[in-house]
Design a protein around this motif. Structure first.
Motif, PDB file in Angstrom:
ATOM      1  N   GLY A  60      -5.761   3.739  -7.197  1.00  0.00           N
ATOM      2  CA  GLY A  60      -6.735   2.892  -7.325  1.00  0.00           C
ATOM      3  C   GLY A  60      -6.460   1.388  -6.762  1.00  0.00           C
ATOM      4  N   ALA A  61      -4.604   1.473  -7.096  1.00  0.00           N
ATOM      5  CA  ALA A  61      -4.630  -0.197  -6.877  1.00  0.00           C
ATOM      6  C   ALA A  61      -4.352   0.431  -5.477  1.00  0.00           C
ATOM      7  N   VAL A 116      -9.158  -2.441   0.846  1.00  0.00           N
ATOM      8  CA  VAL A 116     -10.380  -2.699   1.128  1.00  0.00           C
ATOM      9  C   VAL A 116     -10.262  -4.380   1.065  1.00  0.00           C
ATOM     10  N   GLU A 117      -9.748  -4.921   0.460  1.00  0.00           N
ATOM     11  CA  GLU A 117      -9.210  -6.135   0.745  1.00  0.00           C
ATOM     12  C   GLU A 117      -8.787  -7.039   1.757  1.00  0.00           C
ATOM     13  N   GLU A 156      -6.589   1.360  -3.057  1.00  0.00           N
ATOM     14  CA  GLU A 156      -7.303   1.309  -2.675  1.00  0.00           C
ATOM     15  C   GLU A 156      -8.115   0.088  -2.135  1.00  0.00           C
ATOM     16  N   ALA A 157      -8.195  -0.129  -3.516  1.00  0.00           N
ATOM     17  CA  ALA A 157      -8.485  -1.880  -3.517  1.00  0.00           C
ATOM     18  C   ALA A 157      -7.732  -3.271  -2.754  1.00  0.00           C
ATOM     19  N   LEU A 158      -6.360  -2.368  -2.128  1.00  0.00           N
ATOM     20  CA  LEU A 158      -5.542  -3.921  -1.443  1.00  0.00           C
ATOM     21  C   LEU A 158      -6.424  -3.331  -0.018  1.00  0.00           C
ATOM     22  N   GLU A 167       0.738  -0.939   0.275  1.00  0.00           N
ATOM     23  CA  GLU A 167      -0.529  -0.310   0.199  1.00  0.00           C
ATOM     24  C   GLU A 167       0.569   1.312  -0.153  1.00  0.00           C
TER      25      GLU A 167
END
Length: 247
Positions: free
Chosen positions: A65-66, A72-73, A68-70, A41
């Motif tokens: 974007g990557a 959340v995951e 933010e997705a990480l 991150e």
């Protein structure tokens, strides 16, 4: 990995944008290889910041974007306010209204006190590009005040430069020149060549617009000529275009 992204940032500040990009890529590759979520991150966020410094908003948004997705995951908190980066990218793309809204939301979150001057600088930039120079000046002054409270002066030169830009927009020309000259002194004292280039470009533009074309060219030309790489970055392209106008 931390040494990699901090080294990348330092190289950009020192005036080596291509070396910075290479180090940033290495740090990100290392973070991906060790598969440590928080490290990844961080690498993605700081890579996004470096893309913004180089004038690559689309790539910055991809990295953001990557991240933010990480987050959340993996259910991670952010160590850097992501809306500062998104707002800066939107501003660079010309979506000033959306950028201002995004940056104001990020500042309202209270995340990362030492990073707040960065968010305020990016807000001031977006407001100035919108023509809201009074609001831009207010944002800059808040950022400068926060720096005094924290003694965290990473964005001192950029805040002072944007102060000069806002003052010029308000037709307070003597104050604008003083702020931009102070920006040059700060950047040179910090050996922050990339910020020196921005300051010289802003001051040369101000002088050029008010009949001091030869002085403007003499100020900007040696700073631009110092650089040996990064000629595809936004700051160097802008400086070159201004020099061509002043010739």
């Amino acid at each position: 990995m931390c040494a990699g992204y901090i080294g990348a940032w330092a190289h950009w500040l020192l005036g080596y944008p291509d070396k910075a990009s290479a180090l940033g890529s290495e740090a990100l590759a290392f973070a991906e290889r060790i598969a440590h979520p928080l490290s990844l991150e961080l690498a993605l966020l700081y890579r996004a910041m470096l893309h913004l410094d180089r004038g690559e908003p689309e790539l910055a948004l991809q990295r953001l974007g990557a991240a933010e997705a990480l987050a959340v995951e993996q259910r991670l908190a952010f160590v850097q306010e992501p809306r500062f980066l998104r707002g800066a990218a939107l501003s660079a793309q010309g979506a000033f209204e959306e950028a201002v809204a995004c940056l104001r939301e990020g500042l309202a979150s209270g995340l990362g006190a030492t990073r707040r001057p960065y968010g305020l600088a990016r807000l001031a930039e977006a407001l100035a590009r919108q023509g809201e120079h009074g609001a831009a000046l207010a944002a800059v002054r808040e950022g400068l005040e926060m720096q005094e409270q924290t003694s965290y002066r990473q964005w001192d030169a950029e805040l002072r430069r944007l102060e000069g830009v806002a003052l010029a927009g308000l037709n307070r020309l003597e104050e604008a020149q003083s702020a931009l000259e102070e920006t040059l002194r700060i950047a040179r004292r910090q050996q922050a060549k990339s910020y020196e280039l921005r300051a010289a470009t802003s001051l040369a533009r101000l002088w050029g617009e008010h009949g001091r074309r030869a002085e403007a060219r003499d100020l900007l030309a040696p700073v631009y000529s110092w650089f040996a790489e990064g000629f595809d970055t936004a700051d160097l392209k802008e400086a070159k275009a201004l020099l061509d106008e002043l010739t």
